[in-house]
Structures are given as C-alpha cells and as structure tokens.
Design a protein around this motif. Structure first.
Motif: not given
Length: 348
Positions: A251-252, A266-269, A274-275
């Motif tokens: 999930d993150g 941005v890429a993760a979102h 989540a980061v």
C-alpha cells in the motif's frame, strides 16, 4: 485530547506571515501522518513505554515499534539485534554465546535490563503513567498502552510494527496474529506493517488475506531511478523492485529521505502507493520546519519523526489558522497537485 504543551509549541507563535495550505497533495488528500519513530525518541530512551506514551501525548498519529524475538519467543520492542547499544546488558547479564543478541536471552532476563540512551530519561511536564517506564517492552505491552489511550480518549492512535528479520515468515505471522488479537486488523484502525523486504511484504499480504486482515503494508528502502522507472532498493536481495511491482501487494513505501525526490512521490501516487519518509531528526523549530514543510508540500503521506511535537505543530499549521513563515526557502517549491488514486489489491 490532552497534548503536552512545551517549548516545541512555540512554533505557532514564531510564524510571521500567512501562507495556508487549502488542501494536501497526499494520496488521500488528508494531512500527512505524524509517525513517532521509536516513540518520542528525541526526548526519551527509544522503544520504551515512556517514549511511546510521550509521543502519543505530543500528538502522534502512530507509534512505531521495531521488533525482535527473545529466546523464548516473545516479540519485544528493540531496533538492534543486540541489546548492547541501548541497555545495560553488559553489566547486568553479560555475553551469551559471544554476543548480546536479543535472541540469546529470555524475556524474564531482558526484563531485568534498563534502556539507557543519550536522550535522557525525563521530559519537562511529563510523568510516566507506568511503574517501569524504561524497561524493554513487549509488543503486547506497546499495544496495551495504545489501546488504553484510545479507549480513554476516543482517539485512533495506530501501531506501525517492523520485523527486524524482514524475510522471516514465522515472525511476520506472529506480528499479524498478535495485532489481530488486539484489534489492529484493518486500515480503518490506522495500523500498518512494514518491512525492508519485498518478499516479506508479499508474505504479509498473503498472511493477512488468510487471516482476514487488511492493515496497510509498507516496503522500506532507498528510492532508485532505473531505465524502467522508479523503484526501491531491496536490502535482503540487493536488487531494485519497481514501484509498479510493489503496488501489486503493498500500500505504500517508506523511503530514506536522502534518496527521495518529489518526482518519486508523484510516481508512487500515480500507482496508488503512499510515501512515508524516514527519518526527521531536527531538534529545533527552525530546522524542523525547514526540513519538513517542503516534503509536506510535495505530498509526503507520513513523516517518521524523532521529535513528535515539532512535526505535529508543523502539520497542524497547514490545516489551521496558524500562519506559516514567509520567505523560508522550500527545496521542492512549485510541486503541483498529485493524483489521488485508490489502489485495489489484485486477487491472488
């Protein structure tokens, strides 16, 4: 809810000119989480009930216990595999089989030790509620503390445990079964599990599916940019796992600040991840603000912090009528709104 008001909360009055955040660039659009790294470890000995309690009183959303396993199979809150750095094991118990490893001592033996770190063992205005605030606590004792607080106040403080043997399926299963027994079973409980192993994270997802649990899972490591895109360095294997692959079961991601960029967030979102950034260790209001506000603007979803009160004040300043300082350089100025995408875990 009671919050300790101490020197850290002078942050609010120090702000000089208004600059308000109407919304957040986090994945959920909500304020980022204040994650108490090893408790309020900047002020009290790490991974003690006192440090966790102080962090909660200072406004932590989540407390983070690193976990090791004793010789007789108990999960205890301890970052290092060895007891030597943070306890008086050398003088009280001595070596076992040439080491001071947690796994060489029973819980009863470890309970004779005292946690002693450079943070000191007192904080102005705070009196521990427990009889032995600086003993090594079990994971159960940490959860008991959090549950008692939540029951008394109606808060929803979460736990964010990490197995310090990241790929150990047996340990990951034990963590989850203990969480389940204590009511930390879903993302609605504000609970997470974390690991430095992508395989460990996949195992956590599979065990949760088996147990009917849905805590959020975070893969820890260093952000990496490859020809295929952004990924996270995997410590156990020495490889890089692409964010797209991690999004199949996680999930993150919990990422070292020195490796992190706004583009990674941005890429993760974009993939629904989540980061969470680790670790903010600034002990003054000015330094904490300079280090943390830029990442809040960039959309960081959670901040691992050693100074809970400072991070709490900075986050709250973004959602209240408390102005932010004018003219403070932001290392990530100009980051636009990020896409909010709800990831659905693929069926196994």
């Amino acid at each position: 809810m009671f919050r300790l008001i101490a020197t850290g909360f002078a942050v609010a009055t120090a702000f000089a000119a208004p600059s308000f955040a109407a919304s957040f660039n986090t994945l959920s659009g909500e304020a980022p989480l204040v994650i108490a790294h090893r408790g309020a470890s900047g002020y009290l000995p790490e991974h003690t009930l006192a440090a966790y309690e102080l962090a909660i009183q200072m406004g932590a959303d989540i407390v983070e216990p690193d976990l090791q396993t004793t010789k007789d199979g108990y999960l205890v809150a301890m970052h290092d595999s060895s007891l030597a750095r943070t306890t008086n094991v050398e003088t009280v118990l001595g070596e076992r089989n040439g080491s001071y490893n947690v796994s060489e001592y029973t819980l009863a033996e470890i309970k004779t030790l005292t946690v002693e770190t450079s943070a000191g063992n007192s904080y102005p205005g705070y009196t521990p509620s427990m009889a032995e605030p600086f003993k090594v606590p079990t994971f159960q004792e940490v959860m008991d503390l959090v549950k008692a607080h939540n029951t008394a106040t109606g808060d929803k403080i979460g736990v964010y445990p990490e197995a310090k043997v990241p790929s150990a399926e047996t340990m990951n299963r034990q963590i989850l079964t203990e969480m389940q027994a204590n009511g930390f079973t879903t993302r609605e409980d504000n609970s997470f599990v974390q690991t430095f192993s992508a395989q460990g994270a996949a195992d956590l997802a599979a065990i949760q599916d088996e147990l009917g649990m849905d805590n959020q899972i975070a893969v820890l490591g260093y952000a990496q940019l490859t020809a295929e895109g952004f990924g996270v360095y995997d410590y156990p294997t020495g490889t890089i796992n692409q964010l797209a692959d991690l999004a199949l079961f996680a999930d993150g991601v919990g990422v070292n600040l020195g490796s992190l960029t706004s583009e990674f967030i941005v890429a993760a979102h974009d993939l629904g991840l989540a980061v969470h950034g680790w670790t903010f260790n600034q002990s003054t209001e000015e330094d904490a603000l300079a280090a943390q506000q830029a990442w809040i603007d960039a959309g960081m979803d959670g901040l691992f912090t050693n100074y809970t009160d400072l991070t709490r004040a900075i986050v709250d300043a973004n959602v209240s009528a408390v102005p932010l300082p004018a003219g403070l350089p932001l290392m990530l100025a100009g980051v636009g709104s990020l896409a909010v995408i709800r990831r659905r875990r693929k069926a196994a």
